[in-house]
Design a protein around this motif. Structure first.
Motif: not given
Length: 560
Positions: A222-233
């Motif tokens: 879900g994190t990858v698919a929603d294109v949110v920043p791949l930084l930190g948590l």
């Protein structure tokens, strides 16, 4: 700085240079290269209402209540739903899932969905990846005596809907380091808090508590698919989730890999380009519950059938998308030539499931805000996308306040709208009035490399920087010292090429969706001619074997 990084952390020199170029110094490098949840996880209790939600869930477990779930119809929503269902069923709860249909229900929770869950005996209802602005629907849920837990990440108004809990790091009254999480990441934090509360109450006894760490594959998807920043948590979520996906993918993912021909190891980029579109296809053209069911199912026959359905839906999506794109591009090109700063394409009965994809592709192509709307009867419903530098969400919300749109809003770079067809031109003009002059698009290049150095060893060395994604893209290289030896058509729209180095080395490449476009024309014209430079990203070659690389071409310029 680059030399210090490579020496201190035993990294290839090129990785040290890339880290330094992205502003990552010695203090940040360990957490960036090896992000760990134990170092990056905040106390969930810092989120407003999370302890209320945890207590209510603990009560539900103690009383064996039936839990309902309403989620958004994209991958973030489907993974959030699968995560909650997996947790709840492990905790001994019965679960009922209802995901809105994009065509018939629209976005977010509705009174009808709450009625269906209440009539089915649910007393607690999760609303996932939506709900923060669903005032009327949540008022209805309260009249049905439902305790609603909203878990969202979308921008919120100062006023919040009436609910048992509204957990959202982007609430106006919230201060949080988690504003960049996808909804599935926020959901994970809520369930961590619920486990902690159940543990405090001694609810597990000798039995095992729901093992959330084993569900991090869902959080990564879900994190990858929603294109949110791949930084930190988020980076830690994806790194740990990828370990699970590659060690032993759950049956649904294994079936999807089999159907698509994608091989392990999975990377964030393979999720984004191969798995996410198929999981999203359910919500775009059919029933998003298919994706959530695939992620939770264990029966091999069932997951194979679901994976085949999703792959077929994705193929249908491509056909519909291509038809809309062809017409939209012609409309938008005319507006570019007329110096419009915001572009609008509209067509009768265009399928709403592809409008966001088309708007995104066109915003990337024309480098200015793009609106794409389907018109049916007297209403236009559409999606909007914008490059950096234009707050699309704020501009869309302003059209509601001025009475031009019935509903509109979103993030800085993505949003949606519903407008009376008769007001569509005025709506377009209002957004244009808020837009500045389009800027010339630029590509940020990380480093230069000769054709002979663009090989599998370089790709392997930079793997230490994965996962790549939003705000941390794969390195973009300026490839020098070569000429285009040949070009060739690939598929319906792509252009393949072979680059010959001055030292006799060769590098294959591909320019996606470039045929008939300026990039494809420039590459074809350069074949067999003078030295050129390419800008693009490198990946391990799919066809040339171990140790070889290929370049995904994004731009071309004359000179060596």
């Amino acid at each position: 700085m680059a030399l210090m990084l490579s020496q201190r952390f035993a990294l290839p020199a090129v990785v040290g240079r890339l880290l330094a170029g992205r502003g990552i110094g010695p203090a940040d490098a360990p957490g960036f290269l090896d992000p760990r949840l134990r170092d990056l996880m905040p106390d969930p209790s810092h989120l407003l209402d999370v302890d209320v939600a945890a207590a209510r869930l603990a009560d539900a477990v103690g009383r064996h209540e039936r839990v309902g779930i309403i989620s958004d119809y994209d991958v973030d929503g489907a993974t959030s739903a699968a995560l909650v269902r997996e947790w709840a069923e492990t905790a001994g709860l019965e679960v009922r899932l209802r995901i809105p249909n994009r065509l018939t229900d629209g976005y977010g929770p509705s009174p009808a969905l709450f009625d269906a869950l209440a009539d089915d005996g649910c007393t607690v209802v999760f609303v996932l990846d939506s709900g923060t602005t669903a005032f009327d629907a949540l008022d209805h849920a309260q009249r049905r005596d439902l305790d609603v837990i909203v878990v969202d990440h979308h921008p919120a108004e100062r006023a919040l809907p009436r609910a048992c809990a509204v957990v959202n790091p982007n609430r106006a009254d919230q201060v949080s380091p988690c504003t960049g999480l996808a909804a599935v990441g926020v959901t994970f934090l809520v369930l961590v808090a619920a486990n902690r509360e159940l543990r405090r109450r001694g609810a597990f006894g000798d039995g095992a508590e729901p093992a959330l760490m084993g569900s991090l594959d869902l959080v990564a998807l879900g994190t990858v698919a929603d294109v949110v920043p791949l930084l930190g948590l988020n980076r830690a979520f994806v790194r740990q989730g990828l370990k699970l996906l590659n060690a032993a993918p759950r049956p649904g993912i294994a079936a999807l890999l089999e159907v698509t021909g994608v091989r392990l190891p999975l990377t964030a980029e393979r999720i984004a380009f191969a798995l996410a579109p198929r999981l999203n296809a359910a919500g775009r053209l059919a029933d998003a519950t298919l994706a959530a069911d695939l992620l939770g199912a264990r029966d091999l026959e069932r997951v194979t059938r679901l994976a085949q359905q999703l792959d077929a839906l994705n193929a249908d999506r491509r056909v519909v998308e291509a038809e809309v794109t062809a017409t939209a591009q012609r409309q938008l090109q005319a507006q570019v030539e007329a110096d419009r700063r915001v572009l609008l394409a509209a067509g009768k009965d265009w399928h709403p499931g592809v409008l966001g994809i088309v708007a995104g592709r066109m915003a990337e192509r024309f480098h200015r805000p793009v609106l794409v709307a389907g018109v049916a009867a007297e209403e236009a419903v559409g999606s909007a996308r914008a490059p950096d530098g234009f707050d699309l969400g704020a501009a869309l919300r302003a059209t509601v306040a001025s009475g031009l749109a019935r509903r509109a809003g979103g993030h800085a770079r993505a949003g949606g709208f519903t407008v009376d067809a008769a007001k569509l031109t005025a709506f377009h003009d209002a957004l244009e009035a808020n837009a500045g002059t389009p800027s010339t698009p630029t590509l940020r290049v990380d480093a230069a490399v000769a054709v002979g150095g663009a090989d599998g060893a370089l790709v392997a060395a930079t793997a230490a920087l994965e996962p790549y994604g939003e705000r941390h893209p794969a390195p973009r290289w300026r490839i020098v010292g070569g000429r285009i030896a040949a070009t060739r058509p690939v598929g319906d729209a792509h252009l393949g090429l072979t680059l010959a180095g001055d030292d006799g080395t060769r590098l294959d490449g591909i320019a996606f969706r470039a045929r008939g476009q300026a990039l494809g024309q420039a590459l074809t014209a350069a074949a067999g001619g003078a030295p050129i430079q390419l800008a693009g990203r490198l990946q391990a070659s799919r066809y040339r074997g171990h140790g070889r690389a290929e370049v995904i071409v994004e731009d071309v310029a004359a000179g060596s």
